[in-house]
Design a protein around this motif. Structure first.
Motif, short mmCIF file in Angstrom:
data_model
loop_
_atom_site.label_atom_id
_atom_site.label_comp_id
_atom_site.label_asym_id
_atom_site.label_seq_id
_atom_site.Cartn_x
_atom_site.Cartn_y
_atom_site.Cartn_z
N UNK A 1 48.02 32.98 -5.88
CA UNK A 1 48.63 31.91 -5.08
C UNK A 1 50.13 31.91 -5.31
N UNK A 2 50.88 31.92 -4.22
CA UNK A 2 52.33 31.85 -4.27
C UNK A 2 52.78 30.41 -4.48
N UNK A 3 54.02 30.22 -4.88
CA UNK A 3 54.52 28.87 -5.15
C UNK A 3 54.52 27.97 -3.92
N UNK A 4 54.53 28.57 -2.72
CA UNK A 4 54.47 27.77 -1.50
C UNK A 4 53.05 27.38 -1.11
N UNK B 1 51.18 39.95 -15.00
CA UNK B 1 52.54 40.21 -15.44
C UNK B 1 52.91 39.24 -16.55
N UNK B 2 53.90 39.63 -17.37
CA UNK B 2 54.44 38.69 -18.34
C UNK B 2 55.76 38.13 -17.83
N UNK B 3 56.37 37.23 -18.59
CA UNK B 3 57.57 36.55 -18.09
C UNK B 3 58.78 37.47 -18.01
N UNK B 4 58.71 38.63 -18.66
CA UNK B 4 59.78 39.62 -18.55
C UNK B 4 59.58 40.54 -17.36
N UNK B 5 58.47 40.38 -16.64
CA UNK B 5 58.20 41.22 -15.48
C UNK B 5 57.44 42.47 -15.78
N UNK B 6 57.02 42.68 -17.04
CA UNK B 6 56.18 43.83 -17.34
C UNK B 6 54.82 43.66 -16.68
N UNK C 1 55.50 39.53 -8.91
CA UNK C 1 56.50 39.57 -9.97
C UNK C 1 56.89 38.13 -10.31
N UNK C 2 57.49 37.88 -11.46
CA UNK C 2 57.82 36.50 -11.84
C UNK C 2 58.66 35.76 -10.81
N UNK C 3 59.57 36.45 -10.11
CA UNK C 3 60.42 35.79 -9.11
C UNK C 3 59.78 35.77 -7.72
N UNK C 4 58.57 36.30 -7.61
CA UNK C 4 57.81 36.36 -6.36
C UNK C 4 58.49 37.19 -5.27
N UNK C 5 59.43 38.02 -5.66
CA UNK C 5 60.09 38.88 -4.67
C UNK C 5 59.34 40.19 -4.45
N UNK C 6 58.40 40.49 -5.36
CA UNK C 6 57.59 41.70 -5.23
C UNK C 6 56.12 41.34 -5.32
N UNK C 7 55.31 42.05 -4.54
CA UNK C 7 53.86 41.91 -4.61
C UNK C 7 53.28 43.26 -5.02
#
Length: 298
Positions: free
Chosen positions: A133-136, A234-239, A185-191
């Motif tokens: 689920x995305x933040x929106x 993913x973790x908070x560092x984006x790994x 990804x953590x910033x939701x810019x990548x799926x």
């Protein structure tokens, strides 16, 4: 005795590979080993941690979602489950289920299961497998053919979808062989979406309207061993953490292989525990937990 031997093999295999790899960052806590928390299932999947201190996970053939806590052990949470696979929470905290019976479903406040979406342009979905689920509030999910018979199959492709109240069901990608795990990804810019047939992970840039671009191969997992590209987190560092042939694979945000942890087959992953620094792994007749150094994103 059999369960003890299986667990011992899992631990020895895991620790051997961990101790012989030299990497730039330590992702698994030093001197820890995977701990089996519950066992004797048919095929576990979809682990999901609740912040109040319990884990949900599905057993697909048993048509059951189980609930586990350290205090009470495992018990039946939902049966029948629609042969649920992936589980997640929506932005209101309601449980969402990817059901192999052909639907994305939601549990309401009364514990009732209602269908969110079960068709694409009037044709039955194949067997929704995993979801995020995305933040929106929009729901992204994969729809391979693992759980649908040839007689019941109505779609000629195995898609990746986005569902929102505003736009309904949108087909994002239709050229996967067997789309499976899915995560932002953590910033939701990548799926990220992996393909079980090809054992690779593809990455897509997420557009402002929630759809995605054409994408590219992010990483390929080539190794001997049981298992395939399946669940991801993913973790908070984006790994990026993915199940794969031979066990657990961990990649940096740029696609560099950071660590490969050998184990018997694992099917899916979930962050949980204190500070979200425990990785829960379904494996598939049992569930394990492993203490990590990074904080994960559910």
């Amino acid at each position: 005795m059999y369960q003890y031997i299986i667990r011992l093999v899992f631990v020895i295999s895991f620790l051997f590979v961990f101790s012989t790899l030299s990497i730039g960052q330590q992702l698994v806590k030093e001197n820890v080993e995977p701990q089996q928390i519950t066992s004797n299932y048919e095929f576990t999947e979809g682990p999901l941690w609740h912040s109040s201190g319990y884990l949900l996970f599905s057993d697909i053939p048993a048509n059951t979602v189980y609930k586990w806590s350290a205090e009470k052990g495992a018990s039946t949470y939902l049966k029948p489950s629609g042969h649920a696979n992936g589980l997640t929470f929506d932005n209101q905290g309601h449980l969402l289920l990817a059901q192999h019976d052909g639907a994305i479903a939601r549990e309401n406040e009364r514990g009732e299961i209602t269908v969110v979406i079960d068709n694409y342009k009037g044709k039955r979905l194949n067997s929704p497998n995993d979801l995020v689920v995305k933040s929106d509030g929009s729901i992204y999910f994969t729809d391979p053919s693992f759980g649908v018979s040839d007689e019941d199959k109505e779609l000629a492709f195995q898609g990746v979808y986005r569902y929102s109240k505003k736009n309904g069901l949108q087909l994002l990608v239709d050229d996967f062989a067997l789309p499976n795990g899915i995560v932002f990804s953590p910033d939701e810019e990548k799926l990220y979406v992996n393909d079980s047939k090809h054992n690779h992970i593809r990455v897509f840039k997420v557009k402002k309207d929630g759809t995605v671009g054409s994408g590219e191969v992010f990483a390929t997992m080539e190794s001997e061993g049981d298992g395939a590209a399946d669940g991801m987190k993913v973790d908070k560092d984006g790994n990026l953490y993915s199940t794969g042939p031979g066990g657990l694979w961990i990649f940096s945000p740029s696609g560099e292989l950071l660590q490969q942890l050998e184990s018997p087959r694992i099917t899916n992953l979930a962050w949980g525990g204190a500070e979200n620094k425990t990785l829960f792994m379904t494996a598939p007749n049992a569930v394990y937990k492993l203490k990590m150094t990074k904080e994960g994103i559910q």
